[in-house]
Design a protein around this motif. Structure first.
Motif, PDB file in Angstrom:
ATOM      1  N   SER A 113      24.408  28.192  41.968  1.00  0.00           N
ATOM      2  CA  SER A 113      25.143  29.362  41.483  1.00  0.00           C
ATOM      3  C   SER A 113      24.780  29.619  40.023  1.00  0.00           C
ATOM      4  CB  SER A 113      26.653  29.126  41.602  1.00  0.00           C
ATOM      5  OG  SER A 113      27.368  30.157  40.952  1.00  0.00           O
ATOM      6  N   TYR A 114      24.161  30.754  39.776  1.00  0.00           N
ATOM      7  CA  TYR A 114      23.781  31.108  38.404  1.00  0.00           C
ATOM      8  C   TYR A 114      25.013  31.338  37.538  1.00  0.00           C
ATOM      9  CZ  TYR A 114      21.404  33.615  34.605  1.00  0.00           C
ATOM     10  OH  TYR A 114      20.928  34.006  33.391  1.00  0.00           O
ATOM     11  N   SER A 115      26.107  31.805  38.156  1.00  0.00           N
ATOM     12  CA  SER A 115      27.261  32.287  37.382  1.00  0.00           C
ATOM     13  C   SER A 115      28.482  31.379  37.446  1.00  0.00           C
ATOM     14  CB  SER A 115      27.647  33.689  37.876  1.00  0.00           C
ATOM     15  OG  SER A 115      28.061  33.636  39.231  1.00  0.00           O
ATOM     16  N   HIS A 116      28.324  30.120  37.845  1.00  0.00           N
ATOM     17  CA  HIS A 116      29.516  29.277  38.025  1.00  0.00           C
ATOM     18  C   HIS A 116      30.321  29.127  36.734  1.00  0.00           C
ATOM     19  CE1 HIS A 116      27.737  25.553  36.243  1.00  0.00           C
ATOM     20  NE2 HIS A 116      26.605  26.070  36.698  1.00  0.00           N
ATOM     21  N   SER A 117      29.649  28.963  35.602  1.00  0.00           N
ATOM     22  CA  SER A 117      30.372  28.840  34.330  1.00  0.00           C
ATOM     23  C   SER A 117      31.021  30.168  33.938  1.00  0.00           C
ATOM     24  CB  SER A 117      29.429  28.385  33.221  1.00  0.00           C
ATOM     25  OG  SER A 117      28.983  27.068  33.431  1.00  0.00           O
ATOM     26  N   PHE A 118      30.291  31.255  34.138  1.00  0.00           N
ATOM     27  CA  PHE A 118      30.801  32.594  33.844  1.00  0.00           C
ATOM     28  C   PHE A 118      32.047  32.883  34.675  1.00  0.00           C
ATOM     29  CE2 PHE A 118      30.672  37.195  34.840  1.00  0.00           C
ATOM     30  CZ  PHE A 118      30.664  37.741  33.557  1.00  0.00           C
ATOM     31  N   ASP A 119      31.999  32.563  35.958  1.00  0.00           N
ATOM     32  CA  ASP A 119      33.125  32.836  36.841  1.00  0.00           C
ATOM     33  C   ASP A 119      34.327  31.959  36.489  1.00  0.00           C
ATOM     34  OD1 ASP A 119      31.475  34.625  38.118  1.00  0.00           O
ATOM     35  OD2 ASP A 119      31.004  33.304  39.785  1.00  0.00           O
ATOM     36  N   ALA A 120      34.092  30.698  36.156  1.00  0.00           N
ATOM     37  CA  ALA A 120      35.185  29.824  35.741  1.00  0.00           C
ATOM     38  C   ALA A 120      35.812  30.337  34.447  1.00  0.00           C
ATOM     39  CB  ALA A 120      34.686  28.387  35.567  1.00  0.00           C
ATOM     40  N   GLY A 121      34.978  30.935  33.584  1.00  0.00           N
ATOM     41  CA  GLY A 121      35.505  31.533  32.361  1.00  0.00           C
ATOM     42  C   GLY A 121      36.429  32.706  32.647  1.00  0.00           C
ATOM     43  N   ALA A 122      36.098  33.486  33.680  1.00  0.00           N
ATOM     44  CA  ALA A 122      36.980  34.590  34.065  1.00  0.00           C
ATOM     45  C   ALA A 122      38.330  34.062  34.533  1.00  0.00           C
ATOM     46  CB  ALA A 122      36.318  35.425  35.156  1.00  0.00           C
ATOM     47  N   ALA A 123      38.307  32.950  35.281  1.00  0.00           N
ATOM     48  CA  ALA A 123      39.555  32.355  35.759  1.00  0.00           C
ATOM     49  C   ALA A 123      40.384  31.834  34.592  1.00  0.00           C
ATOM     50  CB  ALA A 123      39.255  31.239  36.751  1.00  0.00           C
ATOM     51  N   TRP A 124      39.722  31.203  33.625  1.00  0.00           N
ATOM     52  CA  TRP A 124      40.433  30.706  32.441  1.00  0.00           C
ATOM     53  C   TRP A 124      41.076  31.861  31.679  1.00  0.00           C
ATOM     54  CZ3 TRP A 124      42.673  29.010  28.241  1.00  0.00           C
ATOM     55  CH2 TRP A 124      42.317  29.519  26.987  1.00  0.00           C
ATOM     56  N   SER A 125      40.367  32.985  31.571  1.00  0.00           N
ATOM     57  CA  SER A 125      40.918  34.140  30.866  1.00  0.00           C
ATOM     58  C   SER A 125      42.171  34.660  31.570  1.00  0.00           C
ATOM     59  CB  SER A 125      39.858  35.242  30.771  1.00  0.00           C
ATOM     60  OG  SER A 125      40.351  36.340  30.033  1.00  0.00           O
ATOM     61  N   ASN A 126      42.125  34.737  32.893  1.00  0.00           N
ATOM     62  CA  ASN A 126      43.317  35.151  33.636  1.00  0.00           C
ATOM     63  C   ASN A 126      44.493  34.227  33.348  1.00  0.00           C
ATOM     64  OD1 ASN A 126      41.808  37.173  34.867  1.00  0.00           O
ATOM     65  ND2 ASN A 126      42.422  36.609  36.941  1.00  0.00           N
ATOM     66  N   LEU A 127      44.221  32.935  33.344  1.00  0.00           N
ATOM     67  CA  LEU A 127      45.274  31.950  33.081  1.00  0.00           C
ATOM     68  C   LEU A 127      45.869  32.141  31.697  1.00  0.00           C
ATOM     69  CD1 LEU A 127      45.207  28.210  33.975  1.00  0.00           C
ATOM     70  CD2 LEU A 127      45.741  28.890  31.634  1.00  0.00           C
ATOM     71  N   ALA A 128      45.004  32.328  30.706  1.00  0.00           N
ATOM     72  CA  ALA A 128      45.477  32.482  29.329  1.00  0.00           C
ATOM     73  C   ALA A 128      46.343  33.728  29.160  1.00  0.00           C
ATOM     74  CB  ALA A 128      44.286  32.524  28.376  1.00  0.00           C
ATOM     75  N   LEU A 129      45.960  34.821  29.818  1.00  0.00           N
ATOM     76  CA  LEU A 129      46.733  36.055  29.700  1.00  0.00           C
ATOM     77  C   LEU A 129      48.057  35.960  30.457  1.00  0.00           C
ATOM     78  CD1 LEU A 129      43.813  38.614  29.993  1.00  0.00           C
ATOM     79  CD2 LEU A 129      45.104  38.011  27.923  1.00  0.00           C
ATOM     80  N   GLN A 130      48.053  35.276  31.600  1.00  0.00           N
ATOM     81  CA  GLN A 130      49.313  35.065  32.321  1.00  0.00           C
ATOM     82  C   GLN A 130      50.254  34.194  31.500  1.00  0.00           C
ATOM     83  OE1 GLN A 130      50.327  36.424  35.393  1.00  0.00           O
ATOM     84  NE2 GLN A 130      52.269  35.592  34.707  1.00  0.00           N
TER      85      GLN A 130
END
Length: 199
Positions: A109-126
Motif C-alpha cells: 500500500s503506497y498510502s498506508h501512512s497517509f491514510d492512517a494520518g487521515a484517521a488520526w486527524s478525525n480522532l483529533a477533531l472529534q
C-alpha cells in the motif's frame, strides 16, 4: 472573512473546529471514560482510505490501567515528563499491504501512512468536539515499540498520541510554559501552488 479562535486566525472562512484543535502538554487530572475514548476511535474509523483498505490500527491505554506503564514507557524522556498526566495514550499503527480487486494476494500500500494520518486527524477533531485535546508525537522508542505492542509482520508504528483536557500550564517545567499555546500556521501561499512548485 477571518475566524479567530485560541489566538489564531484563518484568512479564509473555515469551521472554527479546525482552529480550536491544538496540542497542549498540560492536562487536568480528569479521567476519560472507555465510552468517550471509543467515540474518538469511532470518528477515526470513518476516515477515507485507498480502496477503502482502512489500514489504521490503534493500541491504547487509559491512565491508571494495567497497560498504562507499558505505553508510557515507550515515550522518550521528554514526552513522558508531561504525557504522564494525560487521560489516555494511544499508538497509531498502519498496515503496509492491502487487498485490491482482481488480486489473489495483498499488495504493498503506497498510502498506508497517509491514510492512517487521515484517521488520526478525525480522532483529533472529534476530541475537540467532546472537550478533549489530542497531542500527536513521534518521540518514542521506534525500535522497541513494535515488539512491546505485539505488532504482526507488515505493520508500522506511525505515532503516539496523548489525550487529555487542557490544564494549568503552571504544572509544566518552566521552559515549556511559554510554549503552552496554540501554534500559528504558515501562510497558504507558502504551502499551496497552482500547477507546480514555484520556479
Amino acid at each position: 472573512m477571518t475566524i479567530s479562535a485560541n489566538s489564531r486566525t484563518a484568512d479564509h472562512a473555515i469551521d472554527s473546529l479546525f482552529l480550536e484543535r491544538w496540542s497542549p502538554r498540560a492536562f487536568t487530572d480528569e479521567i476519560i471514560s472507555e465510552e468517550e475514548l471509543k467515540t474518538l476511535l469511532e470518528a477515526a474509523r470513518w476516515a477515507p482510505s485507498s480502496y477503502n483498505s482502512q489500514p489504521w490500527r490503534f493500541v491504547y491505554a487509559r491512565r491508571g490501567s494495567a497497560h498504562w506503564p507499558k505505553l508510557l514507557g515507550l515515550l522518550n524522556e521528554f514526552n513522558r515528563s508531561w504525557a504522564q498526566n494525560a487521560a489516555a495514550l494511544l499508538f497509531v499503527i498502519s498496515k503496509e499491504t492491502m487487498a485490491v480487486p482482481g488480486k489473489d494476494e495483498e499488495v504493498p500500500s503506497y498510502s498506508h501512512s497517509f491514510d492512517a494520518g487521515a484517521a488520526w486527524s478525525n480522532l483529533a477533531l472529534q476530541a475537540v468536539r467532546l472537550g478533549w485535546q489530542a497531542h500527536g508525537m513521534v518521540g518514542f522508542d521506534h525500535e522497541r515499540a513494535p515488539a512491546e505492542l505485539n505488532l504482526p509482520q507488515g505493520y508500522r508504528v506511525e505515532a503516539a498520541v496523548a489525550i487529555g483536557k487542557p490544564g494549568d500550564k503552571a504544572q509544566l517545567p518552566e521552559a515549556l510554559r511559554a510554549r503552552e499555546t496554540p501554534s500559528p500556521r504558515n501562510p497558504l501561499s507558502a504551502t499551496a501552488f497552482e500547477g507546480g512548485f514555484p520556479a
